[in-house]
Design an enzyme around this catalytic site. Structure first.
Site, PDB file in Angstrom:
ATOM      1  N   LYS A   9      28.156  45.113  13.974  1.00 52.19           N
ATOM      2  CA  LYS A   9      26.882  44.472  14.312  1.00 52.19           C
ATOM      3  C   LYS A   9      26.711  44.406  15.840  1.00 52.19           C
ATOM      4  O   LYS A   9      27.663  44.645  16.589  1.00 52.19           O
ATOM      5  CB  LYS A   9      26.855  43.076  13.677  1.00 52.19           C
ATOM      6  CG  LYS A   9      26.939  43.098  12.138  1.00 52.19           C
ATOM      7  CD  LYS A   9      26.911  41.678  11.574  1.00 52.19           C
ATOM      8  CE  LYS A   9      27.092  41.675  10.066  1.00 52.19           C
ATOM      9  NZ  LYS A   9      26.965  40.301   9.500  1.00 52.19           N
ATOM     10  N   TYR A  49      19.284  43.908   4.117  1.00 49.60           N
ATOM     11  CA  TYR A  49      19.570  42.512   3.757  1.00 49.60           C
ATOM     12  C   TYR A  49      18.578  41.961   2.735  1.00 49.60           C
ATOM     13  O   TYR A  49      18.427  40.749   2.610  1.00 49.60           O
ATOM     14  CB  TYR A  49      19.607  41.646   5.020  1.00 49.60           C
ATOM     15  CG  TYR A  49      20.908  41.780   5.801  1.00 49.60           C
ATOM     16  CD1 TYR A  49      22.136  41.522   5.191  1.00 49.60           C
ATOM     17  CD2 TYR A  49      20.907  42.152   7.141  1.00 49.60           C
ATOM     18  CE1 TYR A  49      23.329  41.643   5.899  1.00 49.60           C
ATOM     19  CE2 TYR A  49      22.104  42.266   7.856  1.00 49.60           C
ATOM     20  CZ  TYR A  49      23.305  42.012   7.229  1.00 49.60           C
ATOM     21  OH  TYR A  49      24.498  42.117   7.923  1.00 49.60           O
ATOM     22  N   ASN A 112      29.229  37.391  13.069  1.00 47.79           N
ATOM     23  CA  ASN A 112      30.518  37.704  12.428  1.00 47.79           C
ATOM     24  C   ASN A 112      30.911  39.178  12.501  1.00 47.79           C
ATOM     25  O   ASN A 112      31.690  39.675  11.690  1.00 47.79           O
ATOM     26  CB  ASN A 112      30.569  37.141  11.007  1.00 47.79           C
ATOM     27  CG  ASN A 112      29.542  37.767  10.094  1.00 47.79           C
ATOM     28  OD1 ASN A 112      28.829  38.691  10.505  1.00 47.79           O
ATOM     29  ND2 ASN A 112      29.472  37.295   8.869  1.00 47.79           N
ATOM     30  N   HIS A 115      29.711  44.276   9.138  1.00 52.23           N
ATOM     31  CA  HIS A 115      29.246  44.261   7.741  1.00 52.23           C
ATOM     32  C   HIS A 115      30.069  45.243   6.927  1.00 52.23           C
ATOM     33  O   HIS A 115      30.438  46.307   7.406  1.00 52.23           O
ATOM     34  CB  HIS A 115      27.777  44.686   7.662  1.00 52.23           C
ATOM     35  CG  HIS A 115      27.355  45.020   6.258  1.00 52.23           C
ATOM     36  ND1 HIS A 115      26.950  44.067   5.354  1.00 52.23           N
ATOM     37  CD2 HIS A 115      27.343  46.211   5.571  1.00 52.23           C
ATOM     38  CE1 HIS A 115      26.689  44.641   4.192  1.00 52.23           C
ATOM     39  NE2 HIS A 115      26.913  45.941   4.294  1.00 52.23           N
ATOM     40  N   GLU A 126      23.861  51.445   0.045  1.00 52.72           N
ATOM     41  CA  GLU A 126      23.845  51.278   1.502  1.00 52.72           C
ATOM     42  C   GLU A 126      24.144  52.599   2.222  1.00 52.72           C
ATOM     43  O   GLU A 126      23.530  52.903   3.252  1.00 52.72           O
ATOM     44  CB  GLU A 126      24.836  50.183   1.917  1.00 52.72           C
ATOM     45  CG  GLU A 126      24.330  48.788   1.509  1.00 52.72           C
ATOM     46  CD  GLU A 126      25.337  47.661   1.706  1.00 52.72           C
ATOM     47  OE1 GLU A 126      24.993  46.525   1.330  1.00 52.72           O
ATOM     48  OE2 GLU A 126      26.446  47.899   2.226  1.00 52.72           O
TER      49      GLU A 126
END
Ligand code: IDP
Ligand code: MG
Length: 149
Positions: A9, A49, A112, A115, A126
């Site tokens: 990310k 998402y 965080n 992913h 995905e």
């Protein structure tokens, strides 16, 4: 052979963790078959998402993931989907075990670092959402007999 989708990310990219994260999956014995640094459009972020669209954190999550480049990757290997998630650690970095990526480098749940697809179905969808088939390389590392029995 199983494949999964992983994305470093914007916080992971900004913090200079690209090499460290790729190193962990390489050292484990998994095979990198897709890799690109890219800015994420709002459309892609909302699709990716989509399962969280009713959650209160959704607008902030989309804002964050579109705020800077991400490193999108496809990794291949036996059991890679579940194993990659273990290497990532729990969603909240404060409860993620030390030794995991989130446990070692993160503090906030909204920062965080990485992913990872959570199941075979999401891995498949995905990968198709983020990569064209021409962007994926099929190859067999010559060390594989030293990784697989
Ligand atoms: P995962 O990334 O471990 O699969 P999910 O529950 O699928 O976790 O949530 C997707 C992402 O949404 C998380 O990685 C995190 O960045 C963000 N997120 C989840 N829950 C919260 C929250 O309570 N506050 C802020 N962000 C959240
Ligand atoms: Mg998830």
């Amino acid at each position: 052979m199983e494949r999964t989708f992983l994305a470093i990310k914007p916080d992971g990219v900004q913090r200079g963790l690209i090499g460290e994260i790729i190193r962990r999956y390489e050292a484990k014995g998994f095979t990198l078959v897709g890799l690109k640094l890219m800015n994420v459009s709002r459309e892609l972020a909302e699709k990716h998402y989509g399962v969280h669209k009713e959650k209160p954190f959704f607008p902030g999550l989309v804002e964050f993931i579109t705020s800077g480049p991400v490193v999108a990757m496809v990794w291949e290997g036996e059991g890679v989907i579940a194993s990659a998630r273990k290497i990532i650690g729990a969603t909240n970095p404060l409860t993620a075990e030390p030794g995991t990526i989130r446990g070692d480098y993160g503090v906030s749940i909204g920062r965080n670092i990485i992913h990872g697809s959570d199941a075979p179905e999401t891995a498949q969808s995905e990968i198709a959402l983020w990569f064209t088939s021409e962007e994926l390389a099929s190859w067999q590392p010559t060390i594989n007999p030293w990784v697989y029995e």
